[in-house]
Design a protein around this motif. Structure first.
Motif, PDB file in Angstrom:
ATOM      1  N   ARG A 205       5.256  17.287 -34.592  1.00 20.86           N
ATOM      2  CA  ARG A 205       5.640  18.659 -34.891  1.00 20.86           C
ATOM      3  C   ARG A 205       6.447  18.715 -36.186  1.00 20.86           C
ATOM      4  O   ARG A 205       6.806  17.685 -36.755  1.00 20.86           O
ATOM      5  N   VAL A 206       6.733  19.916 -36.647  1.00 23.12           N
ATOM      6  CA  VAL A 206       7.601  20.117 -37.813  1.00 23.12           C
ATOM      7  C   VAL A 206       8.954  20.588 -37.290  1.00 23.12           C
ATOM      8  O   VAL A 206       9.096  21.716 -36.804  1.00 23.12           O
ATOM      9  N   VAL A 207       9.955  19.717 -37.376  1.00 25.44           N
ATOM     10  CA  VAL A 207      11.281  19.988 -36.836  1.00 25.44           C
ATOM     11  C   VAL A 207      12.292  19.946 -37.976  1.00 25.44           C
ATOM     12  O   VAL A 207      12.309  18.997 -38.771  1.00 25.44           O
ATOM     13  N   LEU A 208      13.127  20.970 -38.062  1.00 21.87           N
ATOM     14  CA  LEU A 208      14.181  21.048 -39.069  1.00 21.87           C
ATOM     15  C   LEU A 208      15.515  20.719 -38.406  1.00 21.87           C
ATOM     16  O   LEU A 208      15.782  21.155 -37.280  1.00 21.87           O
ATOM     17  N   ARG A 209      16.344  19.964 -39.121  1.00 23.41           N
ATOM     18  CA  ARG A 209      17.666  19.606 -38.607  1.00 23.41           C
ATOM     19  C   ARG A 209      18.738  20.032 -39.614  1.00 23.41           C
ATOM     20  O   ARG A 209      18.633  19.735 -40.814  1.00 23.41           O
ATOM     21  N   CYS A 210      19.754  20.716 -39.118  1.00 23.09           N
ATOM     22  CA  CYS A 210      20.888  21.159 -39.943  1.00 23.09           C
ATOM     23  C   CYS A 210      22.001  20.127 -39.782  1.00 23.09           C
ATOM     24  O   CYS A 210      22.604  20.006 -38.709  1.00 23.09           O
ATOM     25  N   GLU A 211      22.274  19.384 -40.848  1.00 23.69           N
ATOM     26  CA  GLU A 211      23.206  18.262 -40.766  1.00 23.69           C
ATOM     27  C   GLU A 211      24.488  18.566 -41.534  1.00 23.69           C
ATOM     28  O   GLU A 211      24.451  19.087 -42.651  1.00 23.69           O
ATOM     29  N   THR A 212      25.620  18.233 -40.924  1.00 24.33           N
ATOM     30  CA  THR A 212      26.923  18.348 -41.565  1.00 24.33           C
ATOM     31  C   THR A 212      27.836  17.287 -40.956  1.00 24.33           C
ATOM     32  O   THR A 212      27.434  16.555 -40.036  1.00 24.33           O
ATOM     33  N   ARG A 213      29.075  17.211 -41.447  1.00 17.75           N
ATOM     34  CA  ARG A 213      30.021  16.199 -40.956  1.00 17.75           C
ATOM     35  C   ARG A 213      31.409  16.814 -40.889  1.00 17.75           C
ATOM     36  O   ARG A 213      31.906  17.375 -41.867  1.00 17.75           O
ATOM     37  N   LEU A 214      32.046  16.687 -39.721  1.00 19.19           N
ATOM     38  CA  LEU A 214      33.400  17.197 -39.526  1.00 19.19           C
ATOM     39  C   LEU A 214      34.432  16.251 -40.125  1.00 19.19           C
ATOM     40  O   LEU A 214      34.183  15.047 -40.285  1.00 19.19           O
ATOM     41  N   HIS A 215      35.594  16.806 -40.459  1.00 14.11           N
ATOM     42  CA  HIS A 215      36.712  15.980 -40.917  1.00 14.11           C
ATOM     43  C   HIS A 215      37.130  15.039 -39.781  1.00 14.11           C
ATOM     44  O   HIS A 215      37.091  15.418 -38.602  1.00 14.11           O
ATOM     45  N   PRO A 216      37.503  13.793 -40.086  1.00 18.47           N
ATOM     46  CA  PRO A 216      37.872  12.855 -39.019  1.00 18.47           C
ATOM     47  C   PRO A 216      38.956  13.381 -38.086  1.00 18.47           C
ATOM     48  O   PRO A 216      38.928  13.089 -36.882  1.00 18.47           O
ATOM     49  N   GLN A 217      39.905  14.164 -38.603  1.00 19.97           N
ATOM     50  CA  GLN A 217      40.954  14.702 -37.741  1.00 19.97           C
ATOM     51  C   GLN A 217      40.467  15.862 -36.885  1.00 19.97           C
ATOM     52  O   GLN A 217      41.168  16.278 -35.955  1.00 19.97           O
ATOM     53  N   LYS A 218      39.274  16.392 -37.201  1.00 20.45           N
ATOM     54  CA  LYS A 218      38.747  17.545 -36.474  1.00 20.45           C
ATOM     55  C   LYS A 218      37.368  17.234 -35.894  1.00 20.45           C
ATOM     56  O   LYS A 218      36.547  18.144 -35.725  1.00 20.45           O
TER      57      LYS A 218
END
Length: 427
Positions: free
Chosen positions: A210-223
């Protein structure tokens, strides 16, 4: 002897590297600047084991690189500098910078990091809590808020743009009202809660065809425990509103199309929202039959000057137009090469034009000349209409028939020159 015990605390009995998290150092009251002579309390929260070493040491305190004699969980200090603490087997805590001022006015800001979406509180304080009048707060030299008397300045939902240098000014009655006084500038940095998201497509193995989209981000280590929600958009239309899932499956009916998508990540309260850059899906497109396109390519390479011209075109589509005029030396669909020219390269789908579609430039030339003459006549008529609207008298004089000599014009077809033979004027 106690120094030896302190060294023993840094290495666990197992001999393995410490895996404990670093302790949390807090300040009470929570302001990084105090007046000279005031005291504040530092507290170190972390792992505090029961020790059987030489002395029951639970916490180490540092001022700069100097080890302080206290080993309690909390201490009171009044000296300026950088404070840190450490518990057994754990790394050193994050620092706290404590400043001591002898000015009449100080600006107090929180010691802890302020993240996006959180409130940012600042306090302009007079000498030993004297009331400050005509109070102004400044951000990077620009006044941002005015109060009649002592009041904290609060940014309800801080943003990265709120970082910078802050300052306050005001007057105090000591005993009469003083001239305006200014505090020292204090640097404030608003930490990024999570990075700007990036939208990408999963690999065929991960997406299972299939065609799957992923929204990627990264939280601050303290949060890192902050919950985030995600939304997906096609152009400006939402295809999935905010939800906990960071993936979106493109419907099968839209896979063939060239579509642009983007995603948005946000906190549950929507106090922080960030959108990703555009991602354009390539689209699968039509699949060419290599077996049927091999022969035309060989034929195109073998064409000679006497062969019929080639046309690079897409799949034929029925049209109501009877004939099509092509422009030479173009690579668009429906183009034909002029006679005497040979195509050396081109797309796989090449086929000779039928003889009925070939148009001669000599046959079109009289029609072009006739069209130009009609356009010149139309231009003259329009000029007379405009002149009549502007100046009717001038149009009347122009339309009168004057007595003009008869002229006979002869044209030599061999040369472009024109000879005018004068005649006599009619009486």
């Amino acid at each position: 002897m106690w120094m030896l015990a302190a060294l023993l605390l840094l290495v666990p009995r197992s001999g393995k590297a410490a895996t404990l998290e670093k302790p949390v150092l807090t300040l009470h009251p929570p302001w990084t600047t105090i007046f000279k002579g005031e005291r504040v309390t530092l507290r170190c929260d972390g792992y505090h084991p029961l020790l059987l070493e030489l002395r029951p040491i639970s916490t180490l305190w540092y001022l700069g690189h100097v080890l302080l004699p206290s080993h309690k969980k909390s201490i009171e200090v009044q000296a300026p500098g950088v404070y840190r603490c450490q518990t057994r087997g754990a790394p050193v805590s994050d620092p706290i910078h404590l400043s001591v001022s002898n000015d009449w006015l100080i600006l107090q800001v929180p010691y802890a990091a302020v993240f996006e979406g959180e409130p940012l509180v600042m306090r302009c304080r007079g000498w030993y809590d004297k009331v400050v009048y005509k109070l102004h707060y400044y951000h990077d030299g620009q006044a941002v808020r005015y109060f009649h008397s002592s009041t904290n300045y609060t940014v309800l939902q801080a943003r990265a743009s709120d970082s910078g240098h802050y300052q306050c000014s005001g007057t105090m009655r000591i005993p009469v009202e003083s001239a305006p006084m200014f505090s020292s500038k204090v640097a404030v940095t608003v930490q990024e809660l999570f990075q700007t998201p990036v939208l990408r497509t999963l690999s065929p193995q991960e997406a299972r065809g299939r065609v799957v989209l992923r929204c990627e981000t990264r939280l601050h280590p303290q949060k890192r425990d902050t919950p985030l929600q995600f939304a997906f958009y096609k152009y400006s239309r939402p295809v999935r509103r905010f939800d906990w899932g960071a993936e979106y499956t493109v419907p099968e009916s839209e896979v063939e199309e060239l579509e642009s998508y983007w995603c948005e990540a946000a906190t549950t309260s929507r106090s922080v929202r960030k959108r990703s850059p555009w991602l354009q899906l390539p689209g699968r497109g039509p699949v060419l039959d290599l077996a049927s396109t091999t022969a035309p390519v060989a034929q195109a390479a073998a064409l000679g000057p006497g062969d019929k011209p080639l046309s690079f075109r897409k799949t034929p589509v029925s049209r109501s137009v009877q004939s099509v005029t092509s422009v030479p030396n173009s690579t668009f669909a429906g183009l034909q090469f002029p006679a005497g020219h040979v195509a050396t390269t081109g797309p796989h789908a090449c086929a000779p034009l039928p003889a009925s579609a070939e148009l001669s430039s000599e046959a079109l030339q009289p029609k072009v000349d006739l069209l130009l003459r009609e356009m010149q006549l139309l231009k003259g008529l329009l000029s007379r209409v405009v002149l009549g609207l502007k100046d009717p008298q001038a149009l009347h004089e122009l339309t009168e028939t004057p007595k003009t000599p008869n002229s006979h014009v002869t044209v030599n077809p061999a040369t472009p020159e024109t000879t005018v033979v004068e005649g006599q004027v009619d009486s």
